[in-house]
Design a protein around this motif. Structure first.
Motif, mmCIF file in Angstrom:
data_model
loop_
_atom_site.group_PDB
_atom_site.id
_atom_site.type_symbol
_atom_site.label_atom_id
_atom_site.label_comp_id
_atom_site.label_asym_id
_atom_site.label_seq_id
_atom_site.Cartn_x
_atom_site.Cartn_y
_atom_site.Cartn_z
ATOM 1 N N PRO A 71 0.785 -1.593 -0.270
ATOM 2 C CA PRO A 71 -0.298 0.163 -0.024
ATOM 3 C C PRO A 71 0.568 1.298 0.364
ATOM 4 C CG PRO A 71 -0.305 -1.029 2.619
ATOM 5 C CD PRO A 71 0.415 -1.670 1.229
ATOM 6 N N PHE A 72 2.005 1.499 0.437
ATOM 7 C CA PHE A 72 2.915 2.187 1.097
ATOM 8 C C PHE A 72 3.990 3.092 -0.851
ATOM 9 C CE2 PHE A 72 0.464 1.816 4.913
ATOM 10 C CZ PHE A 72 -0.281 3.115 4.674
ATOM 11 N N THR B 182 7.102 -2.763 4.138
ATOM 12 C CA THR B 182 6.500 -1.922 5.594
ATOM 13 C C THR B 182 5.237 -1.510 5.180
ATOM 14 O OG1 THR B 182 6.948 0.699 6.154
ATOM 15 C CG2 THR B 182 6.736 0.526 4.070
ATOM 16 N N SER B 183 4.552 -1.576 6.231
ATOM 17 C CA SER B 183 3.432 -1.052 5.875
ATOM 18 C C SER B 183 2.647 0.160 6.939
ATOM 19 C CB SER B 183 2.542 -2.624 6.627
ATOM 20 O OG SER B 183 3.243 -2.875 8.870
ATOM 21 N N SER B 184 3.468 0.691 6.761
ATOM 22 C CA SER B 184 4.046 2.105 7.659
ATOM 23 C C SER B 184 4.087 3.041 6.602
ATOM 24 C CB SER B 184 4.830 2.136 8.635
ATOM 25 O OG SER B 184 4.621 3.142 9.037
ATOM 26 N N ARG B 185 3.612 4.413 6.412
ATOM 27 C CA ARG B 185 3.181 5.099 5.359
ATOM 28 C C ARG B 185 4.357 6.290 6.096
ATOM 29 N NH1 ARG B 185 -0.796 7.072 2.287
ATOM 30 N NH2 ARG B 185 -2.007 6.703 3.599
ATOM 31 N N ILE B 186 4.781 6.637 7.553
ATOM 32 C CA ILE B 186 5.737 6.991 7.838
ATOM 33 C C ILE B 186 6.934 6.404 7.293
ATOM 34 C CG2 ILE B 186 7.163 8.307 9.830
ATOM 35 C CD1 ILE B 186 3.856 8.643 11.087
ATOM 36 N N GLU B 187 7.119 5.546 7.944
ATOM 37 C CA GLU B 187 8.437 4.206 6.977
ATOM 38 C C GLU B 187 8.567 4.203 5.979
ATOM 39 O OE1 GLU B 187 8.360 0.582 8.517
ATOM 40 O OE2 GLU B 187 8.424 1.451 10.897
ATOM 41 N N VAL C 187 11.747 8.498 14.686
ATOM 42 C CA VAL C 187 10.421 8.645 15.523
ATOM 43 C C VAL C 187 9.281 8.289 15.130
ATOM 44 C CG1 VAL C 187 11.423 10.658 16.230
ATOM 45 C CG2 VAL C 187 9.979 10.882 14.486
ATOM 46 N N GLY C 188 9.390 7.819 13.786
ATOM 47 C CA GLY C 188 7.953 7.513 13.381
ATOM 48 C C GLY C 188 6.585 6.318 14.206
ATOM 49 N N PRO C 189 7.172 5.087 14.255
ATOM 50 C CA PRO C 189 6.643 4.632 15.820
ATOM 51 C C PRO C 189 5.820 5.303 16.683
ATOM 52 C CG PRO C 189 8.433 3.554 14.950
ATOM 53 C CD PRO C 189 8.362 4.885 14.470
ATOM 54 N N TRP C 190 6.088 6.659 17.209
ATOM 55 C CA TRP C 190 5.583 6.986 17.852
ATOM 56 C C TRP C 190 4.497 7.932 17.997
ATOM 57 C CZ3 TRP C 190 5.682 12.923 18.822
ATOM 58 C CH2 TRP C 190 5.413 13.304 19.923
ATOM 59 N N VAL C 191 4.906 8.515 16.514
ATOM 60 C CA VAL C 191 4.005 9.730 15.634
ATOM 61 C C VAL C 191 3.086 8.538 15.618
ATOM 62 C CG1 VAL C 191 3.681 10.474 13.501
ATOM 63 C CG2 VAL C 191 5.631 10.678 15.260
ATOM 64 N N ALA C 192 3.168 7.396 14.575
ATOM 65 C CA ALA C 192 2.017 6.280 14.719
ATOM 66 C C ALA C 192 0.627 5.855 15.726
ATOM 67 C CB ALA C 192 2.500 5.035 13.772
ATOM 68 N N ALA C 193 1.795 5.717 16.623
ATOM 69 C CA ALA C 193 1.151 5.491 18.115
ATOM 70 C C ALA C 193 0.188 7.079 18.818
ATOM 71 C CB ALA C 193 1.785 4.649 19.666
#
Length: 160
Positions: free
Chosen positions: A6-7, A87-92, A148-154
């Motif tokens: 998806p990303f 990855t399954s994260s847009r930030i990553e 910081v991505g995991p923190w932002v996503a959380a």
């Protein structure tokens, strides 16, 4: 039906934007190299300057064969591309794309000029931070975003 990657497009777009922005800024600097050789003050604490760096960060590995740094950077880009695909994260995806685009920008410089064009010179008094370029900004920014991505996503998941 949701795409399996998806990303991937997001990451590839970040790669393209960071690569093109880096190359555009370097082209402007190279076109004005003579005027920038001694440095041009922009605001207190910041100059534009034209430098060639045949090493990596802070001039480390200066004097190493240019092609060895290209091979190293391309190997890292391949690894990051695998991470981007997985990855399954847009930030990553944005982070990986920024790092890859910046790294490829410096690779192109090494292939064309046997060194990287640096032009951002920050200083306090007589103490200068080593000059750098926009590719370096994208690499460092991408790495920071991975931290910081995991923190932002959380935070985004828990905020109403």
């Amino acid at each position: 039906m949701r795409p399996t990657k998806p990303f991937l497009f997001t990451g590839l777009f970040a790669t393209l934007i960071s690569f093109l922005f880096d190359q555009a800024t370097k082209a402007i600097v190279v076109a004005n190299a003579l005027a920038l050789t001694a440095g041009v003050p922009v605001v207190p604490g910041f100059n534009l300057i034209y430098l060639r760096n045949d090493g990596v960060t802070f001039g480390l590995l200066g004097g190493a064969p240019w092609w060895s740094l290209v091979v190293l950077a391309l190997g890292i880009c391949v690894w990051l591309a695998v991470m981007l695909v997985r990855t399954s994260s847009r930030i990553e995806a944005v982070a990986y794309g920024a790092i890859i685009g910046g790294a490829l920008g410096n690779v192109l410089d090494r292939v064309r000029f046997r060194g990287v064009t640096d032009f951002l010179d920050f200083y306090i008094g007589a103490a200068h931070w080593p000059a750098f370029n926009m590719a370096d900004v994208f690499v460092v920014g991408g790495v920071g975003l991975l931290f910081v991505g995991p923190w932002v996503a959380a935070r985004l998941r828990t905020d109403p």
